[in-house]
Design an enzyme around this catalytic site. Structure first.
Site, PDB file in Angstrom:
ATOM      1  N   THR A  22      -6.757   5.942  -7.903  1.00  0.00           N
ATOM      2  CA  THR A  22      -6.885   4.537  -7.545  1.00  0.00           C
ATOM      3  C   THR A  22      -6.192   3.759  -8.657  1.00  0.00           C
ATOM      4  O   THR A  22      -5.827   4.323  -9.694  1.00  0.00           O
ATOM      5  CB  THR A  22      -8.359   4.083  -7.458  1.00  0.00           C
ATOM      6  OG1 THR A  22      -9.003   4.433  -8.681  1.00  0.00           O
ATOM      7  CG2 THR A  22      -9.074   4.739  -6.297  1.00  0.00           C
ATOM      8  N   ARG A  32      -7.242  -3.339  -6.359  1.00  0.00           N
ATOM      9  CA  ARG A  32      -7.828  -2.217  -5.624  1.00  0.00           C
ATOM     10  C   ARG A  32      -6.734  -1.544  -4.806  1.00  0.00           C
ATOM     11  O   ARG A  32      -6.019  -2.204  -4.056  1.00  0.00           O
ATOM     12  CB  ARG A  32      -8.918  -2.696  -4.664  1.00  0.00           C
ATOM     13  CG  ARG A  32      -9.979  -3.546  -5.299  1.00  0.00           C
ATOM     14  CD  ARG A  32     -11.173  -3.698  -4.385  1.00  0.00           C
ATOM     15  NE  ARG A  32     -11.954  -2.486  -4.447  1.00  0.00           N
ATOM     16  CZ  ARG A  32     -12.784  -2.180  -5.457  1.00  0.00           C
ATOM     17  NH1 ARG A  32     -12.950  -3.004  -6.465  1.00  0.00           N
ATOM     18  NH2 ARG A  32     -13.455  -1.061  -5.450  1.00  0.00           N
ATOM     19  N   ASP A  75      -7.330  14.406  -8.569  1.00  0.00           N
ATOM     20  CA  ASP A  75      -7.631  13.006  -8.303  1.00  0.00           C
ATOM     21  C   ASP A  75      -8.062  12.408  -9.651  1.00  0.00           C
ATOM     22  O   ASP A  75      -9.169  12.651 -10.121  1.00  0.00           O
ATOM     23  CB  ASP A  75      -8.760  12.940  -7.269  1.00  0.00           C
ATOM     24  CG  ASP A  75      -9.167  11.516  -6.927  1.00  0.00           C
ATOM     25  OD1 ASP A  75      -8.847  10.601  -7.700  1.00  0.00           O
ATOM     26  OD2 ASP A  75      -9.828  11.320  -5.897  1.00  0.00           O
ATOM     27  N   GLU A 128       6.531  -2.124   7.434  1.00  0.00           N
ATOM     28  CA  GLU A 128       6.357  -0.695   7.717  1.00  0.00           C
ATOM     29  C   GLU A 128       7.603   0.085   7.316  1.00  0.00           C
ATOM     30  O   GLU A 128       8.726  -0.339   7.586  1.00  0.00           O
ATOM     31  CB  GLU A 128       6.101  -0.452   9.208  1.00  0.00           C
ATOM     32  CG  GLU A 128       4.652  -0.387   9.549  1.00  0.00           C
ATOM     33  CD  GLU A 128       4.211  -1.604  10.322  1.00  0.00           C
ATOM     34  OE1 GLU A 128       4.741  -2.697  10.004  1.00  0.00           O
ATOM     35  OE2 GLU A 128       3.369  -1.440  11.222  1.00  0.00           O
ATOM     36  N   TYR A 131       5.242  -8.194   6.801  1.00  0.00           N
ATOM     37  CA  TYR A 131       5.130  -6.845   7.373  1.00  0.00           C
ATOM     38  C   TYR A 131       6.296  -6.009   6.875  1.00  0.00           C
ATOM     39  O   TYR A 131       7.437  -6.481   6.865  1.00  0.00           O
ATOM     40  CB  TYR A 131       5.151  -6.900   8.909  1.00  0.00           C
ATOM     41  CG  TYR A 131       3.813  -6.533   9.494  1.00  0.00           C
ATOM     42  CD1 TYR A 131       3.181  -5.346   9.114  1.00  0.00           C
ATOM     43  CD2 TYR A 131       3.169  -7.360  10.415  1.00  0.00           C
ATOM     44  CE1 TYR A 131       1.939  -5.014   9.628  1.00  0.00           C
ATOM     45  CE2 TYR A 131       1.927  -7.031  10.932  1.00  0.00           C
ATOM     46  CZ  TYR A 131       1.314  -5.847  10.531  1.00  0.00           C
ATOM     47  OH  TYR A 131       0.097  -5.514  11.037  1.00  0.00           O
TER      48      TYR A 131
END
Ligand code: DSN
Length: 426
Positions: free
Chosen positions: A219, A228, A193, A49, A47
């Site tokens: 992406t 991905r 994009d 954050e 984790y």
């Protein structure tokens, strides 16, 4: 622990499916072994954050380094001053930019979805169309290219706060300079994009939108051939035009606003295993081999498009500048829908997707078009001499899409050839 044979059997079958067929979905690719390895690594257990150096959890020293490596490589790849590598997907990256630049109900402008745009550029069933007032611009029917006159006229009349360029089914280069000019005139932010052509842009084979747009999203898994995921970039950081301040009265730069919109605005913990894989993919994209690969992607697409044209198919806009093309089936087979064509081709192990064409007479569920792209087959090693062969096979199936004997014959031919282009050794 007992081996989960149910799922691992499905993974094996999916690998076989990917290996035996011709993959022509324009947004797909095959990652390298090392990108795959990074994704399936212990980094998934962490984790983290926050951002490197400012996390809400202990033990982040190593993922901090990995995320910083990803950021530095990405900056170098596109000549960016600011990047954020945490968005879980392209739509998440777009959402963070919209949350930064717009208030609920504000107007923004994107390319019409049925003309090649993207769901997250204003579709009424997506957050972008549900939370904001989306207006669109289109392609010109005669040319199949963006109608920049319409874009300018609408922008001047409706004064959107954000103009979005970029598409999921558009085979031509963009006139970014022209859009930036009108954006400046009306005081709008200009976002590109670049998800589809990002790899070609990284290789210097298409214009780099970072030189024109305020903000660029992408992406990482299409032409860029990474895991991905999503990314956000800026060529140059700038003071936010609305003078947004923190509770302490500080005016924040755009980079800080975007960072906060990604986390904690729209996401929680970043996927550090995917970020490590992004770093690996960016490293690969910085090599000379990647440029050679992208040159071949582009060459294969141009030859594939010409082979379709030679066989009597209509390509929207008459060709391609990038990795993709949209075929309007109505010219050659007026009664054949994209839905039926996709199904027949998939049965022959040729994977593509149905797609609406501009000014389509059919619904999004049926469609009159098929979209094709060359990133995946180029990774497999197919060169331009194989493009005519692919179109022959496609046409054989589409001439008689219900004929199971023909489909079986084509599938056997496809499988026999693709075995010569091994994918993963394991
Ligand atoms: N779904 C992607 C594509 O196929 O182009 C866009 O996000």
């Amino acid at each position: 622990m007992t081996r989960d044979t149910e799922i691992f059997d499905l993974i094996r079958r999916e690998r076989e499916r990917q290996t035996r067929g011709i993959e022509l979905i324009a947004s797909e690719n095959y990652v390298s072994d090392q990108v795959m390895e990074a994704m399936g690594s212990v980094m998934t257990n962490k984790y983290a954050e926050g951002y490197p150096g400012k996390r809400y959890y202990g033990g982040c020293e190593i993922v901090d380094i990995s995320e910083n490596v990803a950021r530095e490589r990405l900056k170098k790849l596109f000549g960016a001053e600011y990047v954020n590598v945490q968005p879980h997907s392209g739509a998440q990256a777009n959402m963070a930019v919209f949350m930064t630049c717009l208030q609920a109900g504000d107007t923004f402008m994107g390319l019409n979805l049925s003309h090649g745009g993207h769901l997250s550029h204003g579709s009424p069933v997506n957050f972008s169309g549900l939370m904001f007032h989306a207006i669109d611009y289109s392609l010109k029917e005669e040319t199949g290219r963006v109608d920049y006159d319409e874009l300018e006229t609408k922008a001047r009349a409706e004064r959107p706060k954000l103009i979005v360029a970029g598409a999921s089914a558009y085979s031509r280069e963009w006139d970014y300079a022209r859009i930036r000019k009108v954006a400046d005139e009306i005081g709008a932010i200009f976002m590109v994009d670049m998800a589809h052509p990002a790899g070609l842009i990284a290789a210097g084979l298409l214009n780099n939108p970072l030189q024109y747009a305020h903000i660029v999203t992408s992406t990482t898994h299409k032409t860029l051939r990474g895991p991905r995921g999503g990314i956000i970039l800026m060529g140059k950081d700038f003071a936010n035009p609305w003078g947004k301040t923190t509770p302490k009265g500080e005016v924040k730069m755009m980079s800080a606003l975007i960072d906060s919109a990604v986390f904690p605005g729209t996401q929680g913990g970043p996927l550090e295993h995917v970020i490590a894989a992004k770093a690996v993919a960016f490293g690969e994209a910085l090599t000379p081999e990647f440029k050679v690969y992208q040159q071949q992607v582009k060459k294969n697409a141009a030859v594939l498009a010409q082979a379709f044209i030679d066989k009597g198919y209509k390509i929207i806009s008459g060709g391609t500048d990038n990795h993709s093309m949209l075929v309007d089936l109505r010219t050659k087979y007026p009664d054949l829908t994209g839905k039926v064509a996709e199904k027949a081709l998939v049965a022959a192990d040729i994977t593509t997707n149905k797609n609406m064409v501009p000014f389509d007479s059919r619904s999004a569920f049926q469609t009159s078009g098929l979209r094709f792209g060359t990133p995946a087959i180029t990774t497999r090693g197919l060169k331009e001499d194989k493009m005519g062969w692919i179109v022959e096979l496609i046409d054989t199936v589409l001439q008689d899409p219900e004929n199971e004997q023909t489909i079986t014959k084509v599938r056997e031919t496809v499988n026999a050839e693709m075995v010569k282009y091994p994918l993963y050794a394991w």
